[in-house]
Write a protein that holds these residues in place. Structure first.
Motif, PDB file in Angstrom:
ATOM      1  N   ALA A 119       1.100  -1.380   0.123  1.00 34.97           N
ATOM      2  CA  ALA A 119       0.144   0.228  -0.238  1.00 34.97           C
ATOM      3  C   ALA A 119       0.921   0.781  -0.262  1.00 34.97           C
ATOM      4  CB  ALA A 119      -1.086   0.414   1.392  1.00 34.97           C
ATOM      5  N   GLU A 120       1.781   1.378  -1.684  1.00 29.62           N
ATOM      6  CA  GLU A 120       2.149   2.485  -1.505  1.00 29.62           C
ATOM      7  C   GLU A 120       1.512   3.642  -0.670  1.00 29.62           C
ATOM      8  OE1 GLU A 120       4.974   2.655  -4.966  1.00 29.62           O
ATOM      9  OE2 GLU A 120       4.564   0.730  -5.581  1.00 29.62           O
ATOM     10  N   SER A 121       0.678   3.880  -1.406  1.00 29.55           N
ATOM     11  CA  SER A 121      -0.193   5.320  -0.336  1.00 29.55           C
ATOM     12  C   SER A 121      -0.079   5.777   0.216  1.00 29.55           C
ATOM     13  CB  SER A 121      -1.620   5.420  -1.825  1.00 29.55           C
ATOM     14  OG  SER A 121      -2.258   4.318  -1.071  1.00 29.55           O
ATOM     15  N   VAL A 122      -0.190   4.102   1.774  1.00 24.54           N
ATOM     16  CA  VAL A 122      -0.116   4.809   2.731  1.00 24.54           C
ATOM     17  C   VAL A 122       1.359   5.531   3.043  1.00 24.54           C
ATOM     18  CG1 VAL A 122      -0.369   4.521   5.048  1.00 24.54           C
ATOM     19  CG2 VAL A 122      -1.175   2.829   3.881  1.00 24.54           C
ATOM     20  N   ALA A 123       2.637   5.824   2.263  1.00 22.00           N
ATOM     21  CA  ALA A 123       3.490   6.953   2.774  1.00 22.00           C
ATOM     22  C   ALA A 123       3.275   8.305   2.131  1.00 22.00           C
ATOM     23  CB  ALA A 123       4.631   6.679   1.169  1.00 22.00           C
ATOM     24  N   LEU A 153      17.069  -1.090   2.720  1.00 23.74           N
ATOM     25  CA  LEU A 153      17.064  -2.554   2.895  1.00 23.74           C
ATOM     26  C   LEU A 153      18.153  -3.442   1.876  1.00 23.74           C
ATOM     27  CD1 LEU A 153      13.387  -2.604   1.867  1.00 23.74           C
ATOM     28  CD2 LEU A 153      14.140  -2.192   4.303  1.00 23.74           C
ATOM     29  N   PHE A 154      18.561  -4.339   2.483  1.00 19.06           N
ATOM     30  CA  PHE A 154      18.980  -5.360   1.791  1.00 19.06           C
ATOM     31  C   PHE A 154      18.297  -5.706   0.514  1.00 19.06           C
ATOM     32  CE2 PHE A 154      20.521  -9.565   1.314  1.00 19.06           C
ATOM     33  CZ  PHE A 154      21.593  -9.440   0.698  1.00 19.06           C
ATOM     34  N   GLN A 155      19.471  -5.957  -0.298  1.00 16.37           N
ATOM     35  CA  GLN A 155      18.724  -5.623  -1.606  1.00 16.37           C
ATOM     36  C   GLN A 155      17.167  -7.303  -2.182  1.00 16.37           C
ATOM     37  OE1 GLN A 155      21.890  -6.465  -4.516  1.00 16.37           O
ATOM     38  NE2 GLN A 155      22.684  -3.994  -4.325  1.00 16.37           N
ATOM     39  N   ALA A 156      17.833  -8.274  -1.511  1.00 20.20           N
ATOM     40  CA  ALA A 156      16.810  -9.129  -2.118  1.00 20.20           C
ATOM     41  C   ALA A 156      15.832  -8.841  -0.860  1.00 20.20           C
ATOM     42  CB  ALA A 156      17.546 -10.629  -1.491  1.00 20.20           C
ATOM     43  N   TRP A 157      15.970  -8.173  -0.066  1.00 20.40           N
ATOM     44  CA  TRP A 157      13.711  -7.779   0.369  1.00 20.40           C
ATOM     45  C   TRP A 157      13.377  -6.440  -0.575  1.00 20.40           C
ATOM     46  CZ3 TRP A 157      16.629  -7.091   5.673  1.00 20.40           C
ATOM     47  CH2 TRP A 157      17.135  -8.278   7.111  1.00 20.40           C
ATOM     48  N   GLN A 158      14.704  -5.634  -0.506  1.00 23.63           N
ATOM     49  CA  GLN A 158      13.677  -4.967  -1.791  1.00 23.63           C
ATOM     50  C   GLN A 158      13.519  -5.236  -3.350  1.00 23.63           C
ATOM     51  OE1 GLN A 158      15.536  -1.008  -1.343  1.00 23.63           O
ATOM     52  NE2 GLN A 158      15.070  -0.314  -3.056  1.00 23.63           N
ATOM     53  N   ARG A 159      14.408  -5.965  -3.781  1.00 21.25           N
ATOM     54  CA  ARG A 159      13.617  -6.946  -4.868  1.00 21.25           C
ATOM     55  C   ARG A 159      11.990  -7.381  -4.651  1.00 21.25           C
ATOM     56  NH1 ARG A 159      18.826  -7.930  -5.416  1.00 21.25           N
ATOM     57  NH2 ARG A 159      18.042 -10.193  -5.112  1.00 21.25           N
ATOM     58  N   GLN A 160      11.477  -8.005  -3.614  1.00 18.64           N
ATOM     59  CA  GLN A 160      10.544  -9.270  -3.116  1.00 18.64           C
ATOM     60  C   GLN A 160       9.444  -7.569  -3.141  1.00 18.64           C
ATOM     61  OE1 GLN A 160      10.831 -11.327   0.531  1.00 18.64           O
ATOM     62  NE2 GLN A 160       9.300 -12.000  -0.221  1.00 18.64           N
ATOM     63  N   ARG A 161      10.126  -6.404  -2.145  1.00 21.42           N
ATOM     64  CA  ARG A 161       8.716  -5.527  -1.844  1.00 21.42           C
ATOM     65  C   ARG A 161       8.593  -4.475  -3.054  1.00 21.42           C
ATOM     66  NH1 ARG A 161       9.976  -3.029   4.081  1.00 21.42           N
ATOM     67  NH2 ARG A 161       9.173  -5.199   4.441  1.00 21.42           N
ATOM     68  N   GLY A 162       9.948  -4.570  -3.931  1.00 18.94           N
ATOM     69  CA  GLY A 162       9.060  -3.761  -4.523  1.00 18.94           C
ATOM     70  C   GLY A 162       9.777  -2.289  -4.627  1.00 18.94           C
ATOM     71  N   TYR A 163       9.976  -1.738  -3.487  1.00 18.54           N
ATOM     72  CA  TYR A 163      10.182  -0.488  -2.760  1.00 18.54           C
ATOM     73  C   TYR A 163      10.596  -0.328  -1.168  1.00 18.54           C
ATOM     74  CZ  TYR A 163       6.085  -0.699  -0.365  1.00 18.54           C
ATOM     75  OH  TYR A 163       4.663  -0.929   0.432  1.00 18.54           O
ATOM     76  N   ASN A 164      11.645   0.977  -1.665  1.00 20.57           N
ATOM     77  CA  ASN A 164      11.667   0.749  -0.198  1.00 20.57           C
ATOM     78  C   ASN A 164      11.221   1.740   1.266  1.00 20.57           C
ATOM     79  OD1 ASN A 164      13.031   2.046   2.591  1.00 20.57           O
ATOM     80  ND2 ASN A 164      14.854   1.530   1.179  1.00 20.57           N
ATOM     81  N   GLN A 165      10.216   1.437   1.684  1.00 18.98           N
ATOM     82  CA  GLN A 165       9.304   2.096   1.977  1.00 18.98           C
ATOM     83  C   GLN A 165       9.387   3.440   3.435  1.00 18.98           C
ATOM     84  OE1 GLN A 165      10.205  -0.425   3.928  1.00 18.98           O
ATOM     85  NE2 GLN A 165      10.296   0.212   5.729  1.00 18.98           N
ATOM     86  N   SER A 166      10.806   3.245   3.704  1.00 18.32           N
ATOM     87  CA  SER A 166      11.794   4.676   4.081  1.00 18.32           C
ATOM     88  C   SER A 166      12.233   5.009   2.958  1.00 18.32           C
ATOM     89  CB  SER A 166      13.195   3.987   4.461  1.00 18.32           C
ATOM     90  OG  SER A 166      12.421   3.262   5.818  1.00 18.32           O
ATOM     91  N   VAL A 167      12.548   5.091   1.932  1.00 17.49           N
ATOM     92  CA  VAL A 167      12.556   6.392   0.274  1.00 17.49           C
ATOM     93  C   VAL A 167      11.180   6.673   0.492  1.00 17.49           C
ATOM     94  CG1 VAL A 167      13.021   6.200  -1.626  1.00 17.49           C
ATOM     95  CG2 VAL A 167      14.592   5.198   0.071  1.00 17.49           C
ATOM     96  N   ASP A 236      10.910   4.199   8.483  1.00 20.21           N
ATOM     97  CA  ASP A 236       9.547   4.064   9.326  1.00 20.21           C
ATOM     98  C   ASP A 236       9.568   3.718  10.927  1.00 20.21           C
ATOM     99  OD1 ASP A 236      11.129   1.732   9.328  1.00 20.21           O
ATOM    100  OD2 ASP A 236       8.922   0.399   8.369  1.00 20.21           O
ATOM    101  N   ILE A 237      10.292   3.064  11.232  1.00 22.94           N
ATOM    102  CA  ILE A 237       9.806   2.508  12.823  1.00 22.94           C
ATOM    103  C   ILE A 237      11.433   2.808  13.907  1.00 22.94           C
ATOM    104  CG2 ILE A 237       9.101   0.956  14.353  1.00 22.94           C
ATOM    105  CD1 ILE A 237       8.004   0.000  12.181  1.00 22.94           C
ATOM    106  N   TYR A 238      11.318   3.154  14.971  1.00 27.86           N
ATOM    107  CA  TYR A 238      12.154   3.094  15.370  1.00 27.86           C
ATOM    108  C   TYR A 238      12.645   2.452  16.444  1.00 27.86           C
ATOM    109  CZ  TYR A 238      16.479   3.897  18.813  1.00 27.86           C
ATOM    110  OH  TYR A 238      17.656   4.568  19.709  1.00 27.86           O
ATOM    111  N   THR A 239      13.032   1.197  16.684  1.00 28.92           N
ATOM    112  CA  THR A 239      12.552  -0.085  17.348  1.00 28.92           C
ATOM    113  C   THR A 239      13.632  -0.529  18.725  1.00 28.92           C
ATOM    114  OG1 THR A 239      11.448  -1.660  15.351  1.00 28.92           O
ATOM    115  CG2 THR A 239      12.009  -2.601  17.470  1.00 28.92           C
ATOM    116  N   THR A 240      13.914  -0.569  19.035  1.00 29.27           N
ATOM    117  CA  THR A 240      15.641  -0.434  19.456  1.00 29.27           C
ATOM    118  C   THR A 240      16.256  -0.069  20.018  1.00 29.27           C
ATOM    119  OG1 THR A 240      16.946  -2.388  18.446  1.00 29.27           O
ATOM    120  CG2 THR A 240      14.741  -3.717  19.720  1.00 29.27           C
TER     121      THR A 240
END
Length: 287
Positions: A119-123, A153-167, A236-240
Motif C-alpha cells: 500500500a504505497e499510498s500510505v506513505a 533495505l537488503f537488496q533481496a528484501w527490496q526486490r521482493q517488496r518492490g520499494y523501500n518504504q523509508s525512501v 519508518d520505525i525506531y524499534t530498539t
C-alpha cells in the motif's frame, strides 16, 4: 452548487467522489469504515487524524518513554532534558532520534500496510507526519542544510517488496517541507548508504547482541556525499535503536559532522513486551 463549492474544479472533484464511492465502494483498511472520496489512500481521514503525537516524557537523545520515578534516569544538566539509562551508558553517535507517534494500534496497522501489503499510498499521510517531526527537530538545533538518507533495505528484501518504504516516506516529507516554504535545504542521497549483507532476526537478542548482529551490515558507498555534512537519517520505525546506532556510526566514520534520526513511529519497550513472537520479528525486521 458551484457557489457552494467555490470553483468548477471543486464541483468536478465532488462529482468524481460521488461516482467512485457509488460504483466502486471501498473501506478503510484500518477501521473498516467507508472511504468517502476518490483518493488513492486506503486510510480514512478519521484514522489519519487518530495518529496522535507522543505525549510522554521522552529521552532527550533516543526518544524512549521515561519513568521519571525510576532510579535509572537522571537529568544531564539544567535545561538539557533527561537521558535514559542506555543513552547514558552507551551514548549513540546520532544527535537526536525523534518519532511522531507510538508504534501501536492504528499507527502499527498503517505502517504494516505500507511495509507488507504494497500500500504505497500510505506513505503520503505518514510522510506528512514525518515532516512535522523534522520541523520539530529543526527547532531543537538541527542544521538548515542536510543530506537526507533513508535506511537502506537488503537488496533481496527490496526486490521482493518492490520499494523501500523509508525512501517513500522521506520523499513525501521533503515534498511537504518544500511546499510549506521551510528554510531547510534538503538534499536526498539515499544511495550513499547501502546494506551489504542480510542480518539475522533481532528477536530474542540482547542489546549488545543486536549491535553485534548489525556490525558491518551497512557501508557508505559515496563518502563525498556525506563528508562534512549533517545527515538526516529516515526510517519508518525506531524499534530498539540498533539500526539507527549502526547507521549513525558508519556515517560519522565516513565524515558526517552530525546525524539526526527521524521516524514516523517509535516502539516503546512496554509495548514490545506485550507483542507475540511473530509480531516482534516483523517489527525488528526494519528496526
Amino acid at each position: 452548487m458551484s457557489r457552494v463549492l467555490k470553483s468548477p474544479g471543486q464541483l468536478v472533484r465532488a462529482m468524481v467522489d460521488d461516482l467512485v464511492t457509488t460504483f466502486f465502494p471501498a473501506d478503510c483498511r484500518v477501521c473498516g469504515g467507508p472511504l468517502p472520496g476518490a483518493g488513492l489512500s486506503p486510510l480514512c481521514d478519521e484514522c489519519v487524524d487518530a495518529l496522535r503525537e507522543q505525549l510522554a516524557e521522552l529521552c532527550a537523545r533516543c526518544g524512549e518513554a521515561l519513568d521519571l520515578d525510576g532510579v535509572r534516569f537522571e537529568r544531564q544538566m539544567e535545561g538539557a532534558g533527561v537521558l535514559c539509562g542506555p543513552c547514558r551508558m552507551v551514548p549513540p553517535e546520532f544527535e537526536r532520534a525523534a518519532a511522531w507517534g507510538v508504534y501501536a494500534d492504528g499507527m502499527r496497522e498503517a505502517i504494516q500496510l505500507l511495509k507488507y501489503e504494497r500500500a504505497e499510498s500510505v506513505a503520503r499521510p505518514l510522510g506528512r507526519l514525518l515532516a512535522r517531526v523534522i520541523e520539530r527537530m529543526g527547532a531543537e538545533g538541527m542544521g538548515r542544510e542536510l543530506v537526507v538518507i533513508a535506511v537502506p533495505l537488503f537488496q533481496a528484501w527490496q526486490r521482493q517488496r518492490g520499494y523501500n518504504q523509508s525512501v517513500l516516506l522521506a520523499e513525501e516529507a521533503v515534498r511537504k517541507l518544500g511546499r510549506s516554504g521551510a528554510s531547510w535545504r534538503l538534499r536526498a542521497a539515499h544511495g550513499a548508504l547501502i546494506r551489504t549483507r542480510k542480518t539475522e532476526s533481532q528477536f530474542g537478542l540482547s542489546s549488545r547482541e543486536r549491535r553485534r548482529n548489525l556490525r558491518g551490515a551497512f557501508t557508505v558507498k559515496d563518502p563525498a556525499a556525506v563528508s562534512g555534512c549533517e545527515v538526516l537519517l529516515v526510517d519508518d520505525i525506531y524499534t530498539t535503536g540498533a539500526t539507527a546506532r549502526e547507521c549513525a556510526r558508519v556515517l560519522r566514520h565516513a565524515g558526517a559532522s552530525k546525524v539526526w534520526v527521524a521516524t514516523v513511529a517509535r516502539a516503546q519497550k512496554e509495548m514490545i513486551a506485550r507483542w507475540g513472537a511473530q509480531d516482534e520479528m516483523e517489527a525488528v525486521a526494519g528496526d
